[in-house]
Design a protein around this motif. Structure first.
Motif, PDB file in Angstrom:
ATOM      1  N   ARG A  71      47.548 -36.828 -10.462  1.00  0.00           N
ATOM      2  CA  ARG A  71      47.945 -36.646 -11.860  1.00  0.00           C
ATOM      3  C   ARG A  71      49.453 -36.593 -11.930  1.00  0.00           C
ATOM      4  O   ARG A  71      50.091 -35.873 -11.146  1.00  0.00           O
ATOM      5  CB  ARG A  71      47.334 -35.350 -12.411  1.00  0.00           C
ATOM      6  N   PHE A  85      51.238 -33.464 -10.586  1.00  0.00           N
ATOM      7  CA  PHE A  85      50.430 -32.288 -10.965  1.00  0.00           C
ATOM      8  C   PHE A  85      48.982 -32.545 -10.545  1.00  0.00           C
ATOM      9  O   PHE A  85      48.064 -32.547 -11.350  1.00  0.00           O
ATOM     10  CB  PHE A  85      50.560 -32.021 -12.468  1.00  0.00           C
ATOM     11  N   HIS A  86      48.805 -32.792  -9.235  1.00  0.00           N
ATOM     12  CA  HIS A  86      47.496 -33.220  -8.733  1.00  0.00           C
ATOM     13  C   HIS A  86      46.491 -32.079  -8.689  1.00  0.00           C
ATOM     14  O   HIS A  86      46.853 -30.912  -8.550  1.00  0.00           O
ATOM     15  CB  HIS A  86      47.632 -33.785  -7.315  1.00  0.00           C
ATOM     16  N   GLY A 131      47.231 -28.584 -10.059  1.00  0.00           N
ATOM     17  CA  GLY A 131      48.650 -28.832 -10.118  1.00  0.00           C
ATOM     18  C   GLY A 131      49.410 -28.622  -8.824  1.00  0.00           C
ATOM     19  O   GLY A 131      49.842 -27.510  -8.522  1.00  0.00           O
TER      20      GLY A 131
END
Lengths: 402, 358
Positions: A71, A85-86, A131
């Motif tokens: 993300r 923001f994984h 995140g």
């Protein structure tokens, strides 16, 4: 950029009795730059009425194809704290039971390597760490596995199996949902971590037809507890309900969908041959009624949300099955037959429910080697276009083979 | 520095046995019955004794700070044992009955509510929304907060006719699987994707993109010499399936994205079979930060249901008994052409009898 955090719109969500996620994220903002920029970007979304996240990217940990959702902010210069923001999906323990000791260990890792925000839990059941940056993924994975945790599924793979409280805290449970969840999760680690299916495959285990995990609506394979013999009755406990002044007629008898309950004074009689195991009377009278002794589960295949061809509930494919002496081999065998046939004949992004609708239930059953049963349908077909496969030869009376 | 431990993979989650309260271990599979002591408090009894459960609300999107507060209370009152429900409520598992009230007082002091059991609204299941998703048509956490601020009395009491399950999904992908909830709040896009013809040839596979459309509305085309796709906008129902496979076809449209309300779904087999939700309100404006039109509509529906359903009747069971035509009359919700299904198996929802109420 000023260090000050100005979020007048989000501040409105700090008011009111329900616990506020804004207040909570703000409590993190002092110690975590990601949280600060998350709030700033969210404030902009509230102003502009649109999201600012890019479509996911391919990130992950070495050797795994799933478990991490990439993300990125669409506005990384404005909000550098959330430029990456994984999501990290951590496989939850069966039934979502925790000790503080164990969860604190995960949170210590997360405090060090990410935003400190979570979803407890994601829709499929994982503990979701929300995140972090690409370079943190491998360190997080190492730290998690050192403490005995692993990632869950994502993409076109076996999604993290999940289950209800089951026999750990429910008298209705007809099989060991926690153990089955653990068994399937451990037995299919490769399918869970390395996407190689046509599309996602979710498995949910509910211990009874109350279906607290929503298996019938939310899982490609819903394994739902059921019993075949008579409801067990404790007449003394039933008499106590009558004595308590409870409206047995209105709250129980009149609501039985097959009218199979009769009450004679302080005695309850159930015509179990007509009972459809709906659970209503057991739910109302838990001290007097419990599931029978011949317990197992039914399997419903194909539930899903609308994408692509519309939402589906699961259809009963296996009306009854049980695990004997802890032997999961018959269930593994069934699951592998289903996967093999779907893999062979399904198309890309075709869930098992859509696949069965396309090829027909008859073809599917034949493909996995199961016999049809009236327990699999609401009613037999009402259209006469039947694909007959047996017919008589012109000469002689013998029917053809096949 | 010590040598780094060898990298391991595919170990799976820890065994659940490590996380079970001693009373649970002894009563495992042998529970006899449960009782409801008050809203949010259950007891489960087996041969080895009774376990008390205190259930509290959670925003689901929670920080380490929130979890630490919860875990401090679990250490203080429940020997460090707690769990989460399938609807993201938090449950403390207590051996001592006398710990119930002090725990509730501490939970209220930290800003959360105890309830969600039996004939109550339980925690709202929801999705990521603008907090974390690329395809969200609305925010999820904010909607949930705004709605539950209005409905919290139905979380902390058990005064509804039956349990009421509310779910929020921020687009038609429905990660929240709202299609079987008593009340579903569903974000939606209402305009076709806008095609980025510069990015599309680099980011998307044309055949996959064409094949993704359930209505065959996407065709390959050429724009300024670049191979891209075009959308037959009359056929587009804004499902977002193309966007899922092709990032160059975004749907977000602040002017037109909005929220819809669906009713009458259920999961459990109790009394009646599981049911899908049905459309009640096709569009309400996306109005952050508190979505007044949505909260108002949901509250009115809950109050109408509470006043009119019979005991143990879920929303869908109540509406099926009185008929949808009467529901639209009673609620004052306008019935429009958008309520008529026009996708797969649409005919199964048409009235094919004379069973109408006049």
């Amino acid at each position: 950029m000023s260090d000050e955090l100005k979020t007048p719109l989000l501040d409105e969500l700090e008011k009111g009795p329900w616990p506020s996620f804004v207040t909570d994220i703000k409590s993190m903002a002092g110690k975590n730059e990601m949280c600060k920029d998350l709030l700033r970007q969210l404030e902009k979304s509230y102003e502009d009425r649109r999201g600012y996240w890019k479509h996911g990217g391919l990130v992950g940990v070495m050797g795994y194809g799933g478990g991490v959702i990439g993300r990125y902010s669409a506005l990384p210069e404005e909000f550098p704290g959330v430029s990456h923001f994984h999501t990290v999906r951590v496989n939850q323990p069966s039934g979502w039971f925790y000790t503080t000791e164990a969860l604190r260990e995960v949170m210590d890792i997360w405090e060090k390597h990410g935003s400190g925000l979570t979803n407890m839990h994601g829709s499929t059941g994982d503990m979701v760490l929300l995140g972090t940056r690409t370079e943190e993924l491998e360190p997080i994975f190492r730290a998690l596995t050192e403490k005995g945790w692993d990632l869950g599924g994502s993409g076109s793979d076996l999604r993290t199996p999940s289950c209800c409280a089951g026999p750990a805290r429910c008298e209705m449970s007809c099989y060991d949902t926690l153990d089955m969840t653990y068994n399937l999760t451990q037995s299919y680690q490769d399918e869970l971590h390395r996407p190689m299916f046509n599309y996602k495959y979710k498995i949910k285990m509910s211990g009874c037809p109350n279906d607290c995990t929503a298996a019938i609506a939310r899982s490609d394979m819903g394994i739902i507890g059921i019993w075949r013999d008579d409801i067990k009755v404790d007449q003394a406990a039933f008499a106590a309900y009558v004595d308590s002044g409870m409206d047995i007629q209105g709250a129980v008898v009149d609501l039985c969908p097959t009218s199979c309950i009769e009450v004679d004074g302080k005695e309850i009689k159930i015509d179990d041959s007509n009972c459809v195991k709906c659970m209503h009377c057991l739910n109302r009278l838990p001290k007097a009624l419990s599931p029978g002794d011949d317990r197992g589960f039914a399997i419903a295949l194909g539930a899903k949300a609308p994408i692509v061809e519309g939402a589906l509930f699961g259809s009963v494919i296996i009306p009854f099955m049980k695990i004997e002496d802890g032997d999961y081999e018959p269930l593994h065998d069934l699951l592998e037959r289903i996967w093999e046939f779907w893999d062979e004949h399904g198309t890309a992004r075709e869930r098992i429910g859509e696949f069965i609708e396309r090829v027909s239930l008859a073809t599917f059953l034949e493909g996995i080697g199961e016999d049809p049963s009236p327990k699999m349908v609401k009613a037999p077909r009402d259209n006469p276009y039947i694909f007959y496969e047996e017919y008589f030869e012109e000469e002689g009376a013998s029917a053809s083979e096949e | 520095m010590a040598t780094e431990a060898k990298r391991v993979t595919d170990i799976g989650p820890p065994h659940y046995d490590k996380f079970l309260h001693p009373i649970i271990k002894e009563n495992y599979g042998k529970w006899q019955y449960h009782d409801s002591l008050k809203p949010g408090v259950l007891s489960h009894t087996g041969p080895a004794g009774t376990l008390f459960t205190v259930r509290c609300a959670s925003p689901r999107l929670v920080s380490i700070n929130f979890l630490n507060n919860i875990m401090d209370l679990a250490d203080k009152y429940s020997d460090g044992y707690f769990r989460f429900t399938s609807r993201n409520n938090i449950e403390f598992l207590l051996a001592k009955q006398e710990n119930i009230d002090p725990l509730i007082a501490d939970l209220n002091a930290m800003g959360t509510l105890v309830g969600g059991t039996n004939n109550a609204i339980s925690n709202i299941v929801h999705t990521q929304g603008w907090v974390h998703c690329h395809s969200a048509a609305t925010d999820a956490s904010g909607l949930v907060k705004a709605v539950m601020d209005e409905l919290s009395e139905y979380f902390t009491s058990e005064k509804l006719p039956a349990k009421l399950r509310v779910a929020v999904a921020c687009c038609l992908n429905m990660c929240g699987a709202v299609h079987a909830s008593d009340i579903a709040i569903l974000g939606l896009h209402r305009t076709p994707p806008r095609i980025d013809n510069d990015a599309l040839p680099k980011q998307c596979e044309i055949p996959t993109t064409v094949a993704s459309c359930p209505n065959n509305a996407i065709r390959p085309t050429s724009v300024d010499g670049k191979t891209t796709v075009k959308v037959d906008e009359d056929k587009c129902m804004y499902c977002g399936n193309c966007f899922t496979v092709c990032p160059a076809m975004p749907l977000a449209d602040p002017l037109n994205d909005g929220v819809s309300i669906w009713l009458g779904g259920k999961i459990s087999n109790a009394r009646t079979e599981p049911m899908f939700t049905k459309l009640a309100i096709p569009y309400l404006p996306n109005n952050p930060p508190r979505w007044p039109e949505v909260t108002d509509a949901v509250k009115k529906i809950v109050e109408l249901y509470a006043a009119n359903a019979r005991p143990f009747e879920r929303v869908g069971e109540w509406i099926n008994r009185i008929g949808w035509e009467k529901f639209f009359d009673m609620s004052g919700i306008e019935f429009t052409k958008y309520h008529l299904d026009d996708f797969r198996h649409a005919g199964t929802t048409y009235r094919r009898s004379l069973h109408n109420r006049y």
